[in-house]
Design a protein around this motif. Structure first.
Motif, PDB file in Angstrom:
ATOM      1  N   ASN A  21      24.085  18.137  37.145  1.00 51.72           N
ATOM      2  CA  ASN A  21      23.455  17.227  37.678  1.00 51.72           C
ATOM      3  C   ASN A  21      24.107  15.683  36.902  1.00 51.72           C
ATOM      4  O   ASN A  21      24.369  14.525  37.372  1.00 51.72           O
ATOM      5  CB  ASN A  21      21.900  16.803  37.394  1.00 51.72           C
ATOM      6  CG  ASN A  21      21.293  17.796  38.669  1.00 51.72           C
ATOM      7  OD1 ASN A  21      21.125  17.424  39.653  1.00 51.72           O
ATOM      8  ND2 ASN A  21      21.210  19.116  38.294  1.00 51.72           N
ATOM      9  N   TYR A  41      15.948  10.009  39.590  1.00 54.81           N
ATOM     10  CA  TYR A  41      15.089   8.972  39.715  1.00 54.81           C
ATOM     11  C   TYR A  41      15.283   8.263  38.610  1.00 54.81           C
ATOM     12  O   TYR A  41      15.192   7.085  38.434  1.00 54.81           O
ATOM     13  CB  TYR A  41      13.840   9.876  39.784  1.00 54.81           C
ATOM     14  CG  TYR A  41      12.543   8.761  39.924  1.00 54.81           C
ATOM     15  CD1 TYR A  41      12.500   7.769  40.502  1.00 54.81           C
ATOM     16  CD2 TYR A  41      11.808   8.589  38.647  1.00 54.81           C
ATOM     17  CE1 TYR A  41      11.425   6.813  40.761  1.00 54.81           C
ATOM     18  CE2 TYR A  41      10.927   7.788  38.747  1.00 54.81           C
ATOM     19  CZ  TYR A  41      10.645   6.680  39.528  1.00 54.81           C
ATOM     20  OH  TYR A  41       9.570   5.895  39.304  1.00 54.81           O
ATOM     21  N   GLU A  42      15.366   8.751  37.206  1.00 57.78           N
ATOM     22  CA  GLU A  42      14.977   8.026  36.146  1.00 57.78           C
ATOM     23  C   GLU A  42      16.383   7.331  35.822  1.00 57.78           C
ATOM     24  O   GLU A  42      16.379   6.046  35.286  1.00 57.78           O
ATOM     25  CB  GLU A  42      14.758   9.083  34.885  1.00 57.78           C
ATOM     26  CG  GLU A  42      13.423   9.708  35.078  1.00 57.78           C
ATOM     27  CD  GLU A  42      13.274  10.617  33.654  1.00 57.78           C
ATOM     28  OE1 GLU A  42      14.324  11.080  33.202  1.00 57.78           O
ATOM     29  OE2 GLU A  42      12.271  11.193  33.509  1.00 57.78           O
ATOM     30  N   PRO A  54       8.834  16.529  44.826  1.00 57.55           N
ATOM     31  CA  PRO A  54       7.634  16.451  43.916  1.00 57.55           C
ATOM     32  C   PRO A  54       6.889  14.949  44.124  1.00 57.55           C
ATOM     33  O   PRO A  54       7.608  14.169  44.608  1.00 57.55           O
ATOM     34  CB  PRO A  54       8.246  16.202  42.599  1.00 57.55           C
ATOM     35  CG  PRO A  54       9.400  17.304  42.546  1.00 57.55           C
ATOM     36  CD  PRO A  54       9.982  16.824  44.058  1.00 57.55           C
ATOM     37  N   ALA A  76       5.445  13.065  42.684  1.00 66.37           N
ATOM     38  CA  ALA A  76       5.724  11.993  41.931  1.00 66.37           C
ATOM     39  C   ALA A  76       6.866  10.926  42.281  1.00 66.37           C
ATOM     40  O   ALA A  76       7.109   9.768  41.619  1.00 66.37           O
ATOM     41  CB  ALA A  76       5.868  12.207  40.323  1.00 66.37           C
ATOM     42  N   TYR A  77       7.687  11.726  42.996  1.00 63.90           N
ATOM     43  CA  TYR A  77       9.252  10.986  43.422  1.00 63.90           C
ATOM     44  C   TYR A  77       9.181  10.510  44.741  1.00 63.90           C
ATOM     45  O   TYR A  77      10.242  10.256  45.283  1.00 63.90           O
ATOM     46  CB  TYR A  77      10.377  11.762  42.893  1.00 63.90           C
ATOM     47  CG  TYR A  77      10.025  12.267  41.557  1.00 63.90           C
ATOM     48  CD1 TYR A  77      10.133  11.172  40.430  1.00 63.90           C
ATOM     49  CD2 TYR A  77      10.066  13.585  41.113  1.00 63.90           C
ATOM     50  CE1 TYR A  77      10.074  11.774  38.929  1.00 63.90           C
ATOM     51  CE2 TYR A  77       9.773  14.078  39.698  1.00 63.90           C
ATOM     52  CZ  TYR A  77       9.785  13.131  38.916  1.00 63.90           C
ATOM     53  OH  TYR A  77       9.721  13.596  37.510  1.00 63.90           O
ATOM     54  N   ASN A 109      18.395  18.029  40.464  1.00 65.37           N
ATOM     55  CA  ASN A 109      17.299  17.501  39.527  1.00 65.37           C
ATOM     56  C   ASN A 109      16.718  16.057  40.172  1.00 65.37           C
ATOM     57  O   ASN A 109      17.541  15.339  39.474  1.00 65.37           O
ATOM     58  CB  ASN A 109      17.715  17.589  38.077  1.00 65.37           C
ATOM     59  CG  ASN A 109      16.425  17.467  37.030  1.00 65.37           C
ATOM     60  OD1 ASN A 109      15.381  16.728  37.610  1.00 65.37           O
ATOM     61  ND2 ASN A 109      16.560  18.354  36.151  1.00 65.37           N
ATOM     62  N   ILE A 110      15.920  16.142  40.823  1.00 65.85           N
ATOM     63  CA  ILE A 110      15.423  14.962  41.567  1.00 65.85           C
ATOM     64  C   ILE A 110      14.991  13.882  40.288  1.00 65.85           C
ATOM     65  O   ILE A 110      14.886  12.726  40.359  1.00 65.85           O
ATOM     66  CB  ILE A 110      14.222  15.226  42.442  1.00 65.85           C
ATOM     67  CG1 ILE A 110      15.010  15.741  43.551  1.00 65.85           C
ATOM     68  CG2 ILE A 110      13.568  13.869  42.937  1.00 65.85           C
ATOM     69  CD1 ILE A 110      14.030  16.302  44.673  1.00 65.85           C
ATOM     70  N   LYS A 111      14.271  14.489  39.229  1.00 71.01           N
ATOM     71  CA  LYS A 111      13.533  13.904  38.241  1.00 71.01           C
ATOM     72  C   LYS A 111      14.799  13.020  37.304  1.00 71.01           C
ATOM     73  O   LYS A 111      14.650  11.520  37.154  1.00 71.01           O
ATOM     74  CB  LYS A 111      12.905  14.661  37.168  1.00 71.01           C
ATOM     75  CG  LYS A 111      12.126  13.894  35.970  1.00 71.01           C
ATOM     76  CD  LYS A 111      11.470  14.810  35.249  1.00 71.01           C
ATOM     77  CE  LYS A 111      10.848  14.363  34.000  1.00 71.01           C
ATOM     78  NZ  LYS A 111      11.794  13.813  32.828  1.00 71.01           N
ATOM     79  N   MET A 112      15.806  13.658  37.149  1.00 69.31           N
ATOM     80  CA  MET A 112      16.973  13.074  36.566  1.00 69.31           C
ATOM     81  C   MET A 112      17.492  11.779  37.398  1.00 69.31           C
ATOM     82  O   MET A 112      17.923  11.047  36.818  1.00 69.31           O
ATOM     83  CB  MET A 112      17.952  14.077  36.116  1.00 69.31           C
ATOM     84  CG  MET A 112      17.685  15.047  34.899  1.00 69.31           C
ATOM     85  SD  MET A 112      18.651  16.507  34.810  1.00 69.31           S
ATOM     86  CE  MET A 112      20.202  15.441  34.262  1.00 69.31           C
ATOM     87  N   GLY A 145      16.836   5.402  40.159  1.00 68.08           N
ATOM     88  CA  GLY A 145      15.978   4.932  41.120  1.00 68.08           C
ATOM     89  C   GLY A 145      15.459   3.663  41.125  1.00 68.08           C
ATOM     90  O   GLY A 145      15.090   3.097  42.562  1.00 68.08           O
TER      91      GLY A 145
END
Length: 805
Positions: free
Chosen positions: A386, A286-287, A310, A312-313, A281-284, A290
């Motif tokens: 993750n 990153y947050e 994505p 956005a990242y 999960n790249i979003k997790m 990052g």
């Protein structure tokens, strides 16, 4: 449409709106029919492939090998065989570098392209390889191959299996015979994949048993030896380590000042249809991480369609599979996340944290299995989520067990000490010291070799050159005393379509060397011979001193290295050809469009050649108005809707596509876009909606022909586009990744410092420049043109002929 397809179409036409019992019955029949039809097709395909492989392995390969093995073994011949890939991969690259730099062996390469080509091509590649191997002393492989095992190998030849991984993690070969992943034991015995080896190299004594089991090798033979893995020597090369970090920062500038997390999972499923996991999960990440880390992703090379990162990242995560090697990534990463990949063994050499993202451990175990208990083997966190990985990384300083990594390294990698390659040579080769040569500067040949476009395999070309030399020397000796035609000029074996056209217009005789009886009398009587590619014929004979050979460069702009300046030459790949016909030995002069370009061109010759500053003959086509009109007529006859608008030429030499949609939206009223890909395999399919403005003309126009009718040129960083500056018309260098584009070029010029032209990474910046073309900045353009192409004005051939009078 065949009968099956017609039937399928009729069945699909059943109205799905009908919810009655009748509809349900019809739909069930349809579903069963389609499923049955698909299974029948798959069964037929499998049966056909099995029959093809049986014929190839049981009859054709042994027969071809036995016939070729009647010739004696060449004690200097070393063959590298890649089973799946079109270039020498990292598992054999260090060995290739060592032999090319420090020994005088004759290096050959073969690329079987298993699962990567059609049957007829695969058959030819296999037969060409075994015929060449039949007279080889040493053969290197890095994967299993039933082709290599099908040869009735002569005892003089040694096959060294370097293997493509270290340690012993997931099962392979005979170890998988009773699992879902592997072929049955009966199939593996019928056409074995690991036979004929003289030496199998492994990373530690600990794993010898696993390779004996997987390859069905009797341990008493001692074939499997813990010499260490050749590919790991590079991790002890300080120069490589420094260059790797610089390269990563160059391509991923956001990594500077941050720590690097490498995510490098293995594939799932079978090799031919390999898929990659998509659970990170790249979003997790990153947050949570990052601010301190960047995430670099490297999917397994057999995966064809990895998931996109994505947008956005993009400043945090990047898929670097196509621009950075796994060796570079392992060298610079601070944390490595993998799953069941053998790269964890190599990463242990750096004694840094490892995370095992094993969310599907039970399924993978049932599918393929492991040589060791996974929970006892893994020297780091085994995570299923993750959140577990993120939490571990956030507390890495107190949770990382360095001692566990060190013990893991000793157990599985103790023979990898930076000297494995030399140890393998000393173990496998007979008297290697007799073949040592002086090496002024050790070079890495990472971009060499790749599959060559020639339809004739290298070993056959060597024989052809030998026969040509023998026949040509004898014939030329009998003609050498014939009267020279003073001032006579011929063009020999011209490759360029543009130069052929210009030579015909100038009345220069075009000669082909295919028929020596016809060609040699003309060559013997000619004072000047023009060539535009190396000529093994001319280089294999001693020409009379009065005859002068003039080389026309392949492009006006001196972008890429050629001849002696290339790594391909220095790698020794064509040593046997050049021993019979020394490269450019016949050339006495080279044409150049400026003094600066002439000095650069001289680097391609291993001697002092005269520079004729007359322009560039090939570029004359850019100024030929009569030919331009003919080409336009040809274009408009086929595409009448393109008439009346200015022409933008898009030239791509690396397959990089252009955004048709964006170009059409903004430019279709005033411009047409004509695309030319130098590799036909890269041709793109243009939507029918853009057909009145955008056309791929790769099959009907060569780059210089297309540029001769263009008003504006766009392209990746390539020589034809840069040569277009001779016309004074606008060009836009466009590539999605400048650093990657430059890394693919073996430059003859310091591009970044010497070429005063902007490189655009966004197609919208290019479009804006075209929309505002009246404000095109010619400052750097004119500086570049004046330095490298000053004499290109359409009169180069005339200038050349005047100098020869």
């Amino acid at each position: 449409m065949n009968e099956n397809n017609k039937k399928n179409a009729e069945l699909r036409s059943i109205q799905t709106e009908d919810k009655s019992t009748n509809h349900k019955v019809k739909k069930a029949i349809l579903d069963n029919f389609l499923s049955l039809n698909s299974n029948i097709i798959k069964t037929i395909h499998r049966a056909g492939r099995y029959a093809f492989m049986c014929k190839l392995m049981d009859r054709e390969i042994p027969k071809a090998y036995r016939e070729a093995a009647k010739a004696p073994v060449d004690e200097k011949k070393v063959v590298f065989v890649e089973v799946r890939h079109p270039h020498v991969t990292n598992s054999m690259q260090v060995m290739f570098d060592e032999l090319a730099n420090n020994y005088d062996y004759n290096i050959h390469t073969h690329f079987l392209l298993t699962n990567g080509t059609i049957r007829a091509d695969f058959r030819k590649r296999c037969l060409d390889a075994v015929r060449d191997i039949a007279t080889a002393k040493y053969v290197f492989m890095n994967e299993a191959s039933n082709t290599m095992s099908a040869m009735p190998l002569r005892h003089e030849t040694k096959i060294i299996q370097l293997w493509h991984g270290c340690g012993a993690f997931k099962k392979f070969g005979f170890s998988t015979a009773d699992l879902l992943f592997g072929a049955s034991r009966k199939e593996q015995l019928r056409h074995p994949f690991n036979k004929n080896y003289s030496l199998v190299t492994v990373s530690s004594p600990e794993v010898i048993w696993a390779y004996n089991e997987a390859m069905n090798i009797d341990e008493s033979t001692g074939i499997v030896q813990a010499t260490g893995s050749s590919r790991t020597d590079i991790f002890y090369d300080k120069e490589f380590l420094n260059e790797a970090r610089e390269h990563v920062y160059e391509l991923v500038p956001q990594a500077k000042g941050k720590k690097i997390i490498l995510y490098a999972p293995t594939f799932r499923g079978r090799v031919a249809k390999a898929e990659t996991p998509d659970m990170l999960n790249i979003k997790m990440f990153y947050e949570a991480l990052g601010e301190e880390y960047v995430l670099l992703i490297k999917h397994h090379p057999v995966v064809k369609n990895p998931p996109a990162v994505p947008e956005a990242y993009k400043d945090f995560a990047m898929d670097v599979g196509n621009i950075l090697s796994i060796e570079e990534l392992l060298s610079v990463s601070d944390i490595c996340i993998s799953d069941y990949s053998s790269l964890v063994f190599e990463y242990s050499l750096f004694e840094k944290p490892l995370i095992f993202f094993a969310y599907d451990l039970d399924e993978y175990f049932d599918w393929r299995g492991f040589y060791y208990d996974y929970y006892e083997l893994a020297p780091g966190l085994i995570a299923k989520t993750n959140l577990e990985m993120i939490d571990y990384i956030q507390h890495i300083d107190e949770r990382f067990d360095k001692k566990a990594i060190q013990e893991f390294r000793y157990k599985f990698m103790r023979s990898c000490d930076g000297h494995a390659t030399q140890r393998i040579i000393d173990t496998a080769f007979e008297n290697p010291q007799a073949h040592r040569k002086e090496c002024e500067k050790f070079e890495h040949f990472y971009s060499v070799p790749k599959v060559e476009s020639s339809k004739t395999p290298y070993f056959k070309r060597v024989e052809k050159v030998k026969r040509q030399k023998e026949a040509a020397t004898s014939l030329y000796a009998s003609l050498k005393s014939s009267k020279l035609k003073k001032g006579s000029v011929i063009a020999l074996d011209i490759k360029s379509k543009e130069i052929k056209l210009l030579a015909k217009q100038a009345g220069i005789k075009l000669v082909k060397s295919g028929n020596l009886d016809e060609a040699m009398p003309i060559i013997a009587q000619s004072q000047f011979i023009i060539i535009d590619k190396p000529s093994t014929l001319l280089d294999s004979i001693e020409l009379r001193s009065e005859t002068k050979v003039i080389y026309l460069p392949s492009n006006a702009f001196p972008l890429s290295a050629f001849g002696y300046a290339t790594k391909k030459y220095r790698s020794g790949l064509r040593r046997e050809i050049y021993e019979n016909a020394p490269l450019f030995s016949s050339v006495t002069a080279v044409t150049a469009p400026s003094k600066a370009t002439g000095e650069l061109l001289k680097k391609g010759f291993n001697k002092d050649v005269e520079v004729l500053e007359i322009g560039d003959v090939k570029s004359d086509i850019l100024f030929n108005e009569e030919n331009r009109q003919k080409l336009l007529n040809k274009l408009y006859e086929k595409y009448p809707k393109l008439k009346g608008r200015k022409i933008i030429a898009y030239i791509s030499t690396n397959g990089e596509p252009i955004d048709d949609s964006a170009m059409y939206e903004y430019l279709y009223k005033d411009y047409v876009l004509l695309k030319c890909y130098t590799n036909p395999a890269n041709m793109t399919e243009t939507s029918i909606y853009y057909a009145d403005s955008i056309v791929d003309v790769s099959e009907s126009f060569k780059p210089y022909e297309l540029l001769s009718i263009a008003d504006i040129a766009i392209g990746n960083i390539n020589a034809p586009i840069l040569s277009f500056t001779a016309t004074g018309k606008p060009i836009f260098l466009y590539t999605g990744n400048t650093a990657k584009a430059l890394s693919e070029i073996e430059p003859l010029i310091d591009f970044e410092n010497e070429v005063k032209l902007p490189v655009f990474n966004s197609i919208y910046d290019v479009i804006n420049g075209i929309l505002d073309i009246e404000k095109y900045d010619y400052t750097g353009y004119n500086q570049t043109k004046e330095k490298y192409l000053a004499l290109c004005n359409g009169n180069s051939l005339e200038n050349l002929l005047n100098q020869l009078k």
